[in-house]
Design an enzyme around this catalytic site. Structure first.
Site, short mmCIF file in Angstrom:
data_model
loop_
_atom_site.label_atom_id
_atom_site.label_comp_id
_atom_site.label_asym_id
_atom_site.label_seq_id
_atom_site.Cartn_x
_atom_site.Cartn_y
_atom_site.Cartn_z
N ARG A 22 46.82 61.34 -32.31
CA ARG A 22 45.58 60.18 -32.79
C ARG A 22 44.30 61.16 -32.70
O ARG A 22 43.60 60.71 -33.33
CB ARG A 22 46.10 59.28 -31.49
CG ARG A 22 45.12 58.06 -32.10
CD ARG A 22 44.94 56.86 -30.85
NE ARG A 22 44.40 57.58 -29.75
CZ ARG A 22 43.14 57.55 -29.49
NH1 ARG A 22 42.11 57.35 -30.47
NH2 ARG A 22 42.64 57.82 -28.13
N CYS A 160 44.50 50.87 -22.06
CA CYS A 160 45.10 52.20 -21.31
C CYS A 160 45.58 51.46 -19.83
O CYS A 160 46.72 51.49 -19.56
CB CYS A 160 44.17 52.92 -21.09
SG CYS A 160 43.77 53.88 -22.80
N SER A 282 36.88 62.46 -27.06
CA SER A 282 37.68 62.44 -27.90
C SER A 282 38.12 60.90 -28.67
O SER A 282 38.62 60.28 -27.73
CB SER A 282 39.33 63.13 -28.02
OG SER A 282 38.96 64.22 -27.22
N1 LIG Z 1 39.42 59.94 -25.04
C1 LIG Z 1 39.17 58.62 -24.51
N2 LIG Z 1 39.03 58.62 -22.99
C2 LIG Z 1 38.70 57.55 -22.28
O1 LIG Z 1 38.13 57.74 -21.18
C3 LIG Z 1 38.46 56.38 -23.07
C4 LIG Z 1 38.64 56.23 -24.36
N3 LIG Z 1 39.03 57.59 -25.03
N4 LIG Z 1 38.66 55.26 -25.17
C5 LIG Z 1 38.41 54.06 -24.62
C6 LIG Z 1 37.62 53.93 -23.22
C7 LIG Z 1 36.32 54.21 -23.21
N5 LIG Z 1 36.15 54.98 -21.91
C8 LIG Z 1 34.92 55.90 -21.66
C9 LIG Z 1 34.18 56.22 -22.56
C10 LIG Z 1 33.19 56.93 -22.46
C11 LIG Z 1 32.76 57.68 -21.13
C12 LIG Z 1 31.89 58.47 -20.96
O2 LIG Z 1 31.17 59.24 -21.99
N6 LIG Z 1 31.52 58.79 -19.66
C13 LIG Z 1 30.51 59.65 -19.28
C14 LIG Z 1 28.94 59.14 -19.07
C15 LIG Z 1 28.81 57.73 -19.10
C16 LIG Z 1 27.47 56.99 -19.10
O3 LIG Z 1 26.68 57.76 -19.46
O4 LIG Z 1 27.39 55.97 -19.02
C17 LIG Z 1 30.75 60.38 -17.74
O5 LIG Z 1 30.04 61.51 -17.56
O6 LIG Z 1 31.59 59.53 -17.28
C18 LIG Z 1 33.93 57.20 -20.10
C19 LIG Z 1 34.72 56.32 -20.37
C20 LIG Z 1 37.42 55.27 -21.26
N7 LIG Z 1 38.22 55.09 -22.37
O1 LIG Z 2 40.45 52.86 -19.47
C1 LIG Z 2 40.56 53.85 -20.18
C2 LIG Z 2 40.80 53.77 -21.55
C3 LIG Z 2 41.04 54.87 -22.08
N1 LIG Z 2 41.42 56.05 -21.70
C4 LIG Z 2 41.75 57.19 -22.28
C5 LIG Z 2 43.37 57.87 -22.15
C6 LIG Z 2 43.47 58.41 -23.52
O2 LIG Z 2 43.00 59.72 -23.27
C7 LIG Z 2 42.63 57.50 -24.41
C8 LIG Z 2 43.50 56.48 -25.34
O3 LIG Z 2 44.29 57.30 -26.10
P1 LIG Z 2 45.75 56.72 -26.65
O4 LIG Z 2 46.21 57.42 -27.60
O5 LIG Z 2 45.70 55.15 -26.92
O6 LIG Z 2 46.55 56.72 -25.37
O7 LIG Z 2 41.94 56.88 -23.73
C9 LIG Z 2 41.52 55.98 -20.11
O8 LIG Z 2 41.68 57.01 -19.46
N2 LIG Z 2 40.84 54.77 -19.51
#
Ligand SMILES: Nc1nc(=O)c2c([nH]1)NC[C@@H]1CN(c3ccc(C(=O)N[C@@H](CCC(=O)O)C(=O)O)cc3)CN21
Ligand SMILES: O=c1ccn([C@H]2C[C@H](O)[C@@H](COP(=O)(O)O)O2)c(=O)[nH]1
Length: 283
Positions: A22, A160, A282
């Protein structure tokens, strides 16, 4: 080491590299991790070996509890985590069910608050659990699940952290949360906050004593583009003690959560942390 860093170290020491179609990234992976949070004693599981943006994690939880379906709604309460999956995820962009800019589809809170029944009417899983717990009822099925395989094609990502089970022992409330897939550097930093706050909030609005939250993870991974930062930077740091988190005592009902609560209603004390680490994300 705290349980978070122990899990990171375990992945580094014992993980298996798997390719992930993915995202196109390899992931260093272990199966089965169990974390425990002491909500009763307000020991807030916030990562200390880098700066954690805990308010965004709490905002994300609030959005789920409100049944938000759009990344714009999440942004409006201080959470940017859904922008990429709503607007840059290629599979979702080409899905005919996507309803324009920022739409996330029928994920998380939509399933939690508006699960569609075969007759077309909707079921509010969260309201049922809150009602029962408020009356001291645990029917051994106080479960909120976001996992609806029949509607995966209607959402941008499968949930997740997909299922939350509340349990009452007289006036003591417990939570067990299940996660199928966990991005340990980024996702878990948010998810452990959310499991803790979910129990603290539901206990407060149902008038129960929060005890422990149990967080059960199946596939815990570190993406290849995060690996060196984790092994050579974050895991070289010594964690500080957990801070504590207080909730505004005026939060008394589900309606309060739906209408006026903001991240300012959560007050953090004693957060000592190391410097920021910006992990790559990612999509
Ligand atoms: N690859 C992936 N990892 C994830 O943890 C994840 C997904 N996809 N897709 C759905 C949600 C979205 N989530 C996320 C997305 C971005 C951050 C992130 O960028 N965090 C940064 C900064 C956050 C901010 O500035 O508010 C960090 O350093 O924690 C964390 C969780 C958790 N989930
Ligand atoms: O709450 C969350 C939402 C997403 N994630 C992470 C876990 C995976 O790295 C990706 C989702 O990819 P899938 O291919 O659907 O498993 O997002 C998380 O840690 N916590």
């Amino acid at each position: 080491m705290s349980q978070y860093e122990k899990l990171c170290q375990r992945i580094v020491d014992e993980g298996t590299w798997l390719s992930n179609e993915r995202t196109g990234q390899k992931c260093l992976t272990v199966i089965n991790a169990e974390l425990e949070y002491d909500v009763e004693n307000k020991s807030f599981p916030l990562v200390t070996t880098r700066k954690s943006y805990y308010k965004a994690a709490i905002a994300e939880l609030l959005g789920y509890l409100r049944g938000y379906q759009s990344a714009a709604e999440f942004r409006s309460i201080g959470c940017n985590t859904w922008n990429a999956n709503a607007n840059e995820n290629q599979a979702w962009l080409s899905n005919p069910n996507r309803q324009g800019e920022d739409d996330m589809g029928r994920v998380y809170g939509v399933q939690g608050r508006r699960w569609q029944k075969p007759d077309g009417s909707h079921l509010d899983q969260l309201a049922k659990v809150v009602d029962n717990l408020s009356q001291g009822i645990d029917d051994r099925g106080e479960i909120i699940t976001f996992y609806n395989p029949g509607e995966f094609d209607l959402g941008c990502l499968r949930p997740c952290m997909h299922t939350h089970t509340f349990s009452l022992l007289n006036d003591d409330l417990y939570l067990t949360s299940y996660q199928r897939s966990c991005d340990v550097p980024l996702g878990l930093n948010f998810n452990q906050i959310q499991v803790y706050v979910f129990l603290a909030l539901i206990a407060q609005i149902t008038g129960k004593n929060p005890k422990k939250a149990y967080h059960k993870i199946v596939n815990a991974h570190i993406y290849e583009n995060q690996f060196e930062l984790m092994r050579d930077v974050q895991l070289k740091r010594q964690p500080f003690a957990n801070p504590s988190l207080s909730l505004n005592p005026d939060i008394r009902s589900l309606k309060d959560l739906e209408t006026w609560v903001t991240t300012d209603d959560f007050v953090l004390e004693g957060y000592e942390h190391h410097e920021v680490i910006a992990y790559p994300f990612s999509v």
